[in-house]
Design a protein around this motif. Sequence first.
Motif, PDB file in Angstrom:
ATOM      1  N   ASP A   4      39.469  59.143  41.551  1.00 32.43           N
ATOM      2  CA  ASP A   4      39.200  57.999  42.413  1.00 32.43           C
ATOM      3  C   ASP A   4      37.683  57.806  42.531  1.00 32.43           C
ATOM      4  N   PRO A   5      37.153  56.623  42.182  1.00 33.74           N
ATOM      5  CA  PRO A   5      35.706  56.406  42.261  1.00 33.74           C
ATOM      6  C   PRO A   5      35.193  56.129  43.670  1.00 33.74           C
ATOM      7  N   GLY A   6      36.090  56.148  44.661  1.00 35.55           N
ATOM      8  CA  GLY A   6      35.660  55.931  46.039  1.00 35.55           C
ATOM      9  C   GLY A   6      35.521  54.463  46.377  1.00 35.55           C
ATOM     10  N   PRO A   7      35.202  54.151  47.634  1.00 32.03           N
ATOM     11  CA  PRO A   7      35.166  52.757  48.088  1.00 32.03           C
ATOM     12  C   PRO A   7      34.098  51.912  47.411  1.00 32.03           C
ATOM     13  N   LEU A   8      33.062  52.540  46.857  1.00 34.18           N
ATOM     14  CA  LEU A   8      32.021  51.776  46.168  1.00 34.18           C
ATOM     15  C   LEU A   8      32.363  51.529  44.708  1.00 34.18           C
ATOM     16  N   GLY A   9      33.399  52.219  44.217  1.00 34.40           N
ATOM     17  CA  GLY A   9      33.824  52.014  42.835  1.00 34.40           C
ATOM     18  C   GLY A   9      32.793  52.430  41.814  1.00 34.40           C
ATOM     19  N   GLY A  15      29.584  50.867  37.405  1.00 35.40           N
ATOM     20  CA  GLY A  15      30.708  50.352  38.187  1.00 35.40           C
ATOM     21  C   GLY A  15      30.243  49.406  39.271  1.00 35.40           C
ATOM     22  N   GLY A  16      30.856  49.514  40.441  1.00 37.58           N
ATOM     23  CA  GLY A  16      30.468  48.669  41.562  1.00 37.58           C
ATOM     24  C   GLY A  16      31.232  47.358  41.620  1.00 37.58           C
ATOM     25  N   ARG A  17      30.715  46.463  42.464  1.00 41.40           N
ATOM     26  CA  ARG A  17      31.382  45.178  42.713  1.00 41.40           C
ATOM     27  C   ARG A  17      30.302  44.108  42.861  1.00 41.40           C
ATOM     28  N   TYR A  18      30.098  43.338  41.806  1.00 41.52           N
ATOM     29  CA  TYR A  18      29.059  42.307  41.778  1.00 41.52           C
ATOM     30  C   TYR A  18      29.729  40.951  41.561  1.00 41.52           C
ATOM     31  N   VAL A  19      30.191  40.358  42.648  1.00 45.04           N
ATOM     32  CA  VAL A  19      30.942  39.104  42.564  1.00 45.04           C
ATOM     33  C   VAL A  19      30.426  38.130  43.622  1.00 45.04           C
ATOM     34  N   GLU A  31      41.905  46.186  46.628  1.00 44.16           N
ATOM     35  CA  GLU A  31      41.729  47.636  46.701  1.00 44.16           C
ATOM     36  C   GLU A  31      42.664  48.234  47.749  1.00 44.16           C
ATOM     37  N   GLU A  32      42.722  47.609  48.913  1.00 43.79           N
ATOM     38  CA  GLU A  32      43.616  48.103  49.965  1.00 43.79           C
ATOM     39  C   GLU A  32      45.073  48.050  49.511  1.00 43.79           C
ATOM     40  N   GLY A  33      45.450  46.939  48.859  1.00 45.14           N
ATOM     41  CA  GLY A  33      46.818  46.800  48.385  1.00 45.14           C
ATOM     42  C   GLY A  33      47.172  47.826  47.323  1.00 45.14           C
ATOM     43  N   PHE A  34      46.228  48.091  46.407  1.00 47.34           N
ATOM     44  CA  PHE A  34      46.498  49.072  45.358  1.00 47.34           C
ATOM     45  C   PHE A  34      46.587  50.483  45.935  1.00 47.34           C
ATOM     46  N   ARG A  35      45.670  50.830  46.827  1.00 44.42           N
ATOM     47  CA  ARG A  35      45.720  52.168  47.427  1.00 44.42           C
ATOM     48  C   ARG A  35      47.044  52.388  48.153  1.00 44.42           C
ATOM     49  N   HIS A 197      35.124  46.465  41.123  1.00 43.00           N
ATOM     50  CA  HIS A 197      36.009  47.436  41.762  1.00 43.00           C
ATOM     51  C   HIS A 197      37.049  46.698  42.608  1.00 43.00           C
ATOM     52  N   PRO A 198      38.357  47.019  42.531  1.00 36.61           N
ATOM     53  CA  PRO A 198      38.927  48.261  41.999  1.00 36.61           C
ATOM     54  C   PRO A 198      39.464  48.189  40.573  1.00 36.61           C
ATOM     55  N   TYR A 199      39.171  47.100  39.826  1.00 35.97           N
ATOM     56  CA  TYR A 199      39.831  46.907  38.538  1.00 35.97           C
ATOM     57  C   TYR A 199      39.643  48.054  37.534  1.00 35.97           C
ATOM     58  N   PRO A 200      38.418  48.545  37.280  1.00 34.91           N
ATOM     59  CA  PRO A 200      38.307  49.611  36.269  1.00 34.91           C
ATOM     60  C   PRO A 200      39.151  50.838  36.603  1.00 34.91           C
TER      61      PRO A 200
END
Length: 386
Positions: A4-9, A15-19, A31-35, A197-200
């Motif tokens: 698990d890459p953690g909440p920061l992905g 990684g990360g989340r740049y959107v 992310e919440e739904g997948f977890r 994140h969370p796709y990768p």
Amino acid sequence: MMDDPGPLGRFGRFGGRYVPEALIPACEALEEGFRDAWADATFRATLQQTLELYAGRPTPVTPALRLSAELGVTVLLKREDLAHTGSHKINNVLGQALLARRMGKRHLLAETGAGQHGVATATAAALFGMRATVFMGERDMERQELNVFRMRLLGAEVVPVTSGSRTLKDACSEALRAWVTEVADAHYCIGSVMGPHPYPWMVREFQRVVGEEARAQCAGLLPAAQPDVVVACVGGGSNAAGTFAGFVDTTARLVGVEAAGGAAITDGAPGVLHGFQSQVLQDEAGQVREAHSISAGLDYPGIGPEHAHLADIGRAEYVTATDEEVLAAVERLARAEGILPALESSHALAWVLRAAGTPALPTGSTVLVTLSGRGDKDAEQLAARR
């Protein structure tokens, strides 16, 4: 490693989340739904049953006996080409479609290069009674006409992308734009271990079944229980990530094979693309360079962030194969084993053919190759190059 890459992905520095700000809530909800779903035994059991009864899992590991004798190394083939729709893509798509349905989404958006992810998305949408819209570069549509027909026959809308290089990179950009406008009802079903994140992480977990099956199957076939080398092709890198996840805690060498004209690990530099930070092909000004590959599925200027991390820490190595080597590999496997591999998968085979009998793959070694898909879709291209 490969956890698990953690909440920061983050996978190390990648990684990360740049959107855009409009997509942050959607990514957080996903992310919440997948977890929640991944921790739910009922969801996992439903996915497993669907993979078995509908997708045809487990796929076998086939010893390539004649090819092994020719090369002096034992070659085992993980046969994702035998999964329903003809590639590993169905594993991830069924997982994401079940998750989207659980989250109340009724419309699947997808990008596709070679068309296999698009076909898998259209298939899952038909199975679960959902809408599907697939964005595909105009150039890729021309070289993968059969898969375009299959998607439309399954009921999906296929949207030609005419911007940029008219290939996978541009299809990803258009799918992200579409998601922004329809985020309440649509789920963006990304086809590889890329994106914000969370796709990768999520896609790797849905593809982990490939590596876990292969590890158990190798234990029943090999005296040493595991292969010396595990090889898979890499574009975004989902089949390789799923395969590597099954062997990352063993002593097996992990080898990812990129297209020589789109080798983000070999020729790229750290950058941000499609919502994630990874190794990306760039020019001197930092602009994304176009990738080239005979394989539409590997024609992408970046690589999944976890692959960039595995290369960074030295756990996996990444090499390249040329178009000419790939074409030769297709014919070699077809004639030696009666198996027609996809152009994507043939990058992994090309490295095995080149490396066999050298220090990179010594005589007597055992190598597992993931055949990520079958080559029917490439018949027209192959005929044109003969």
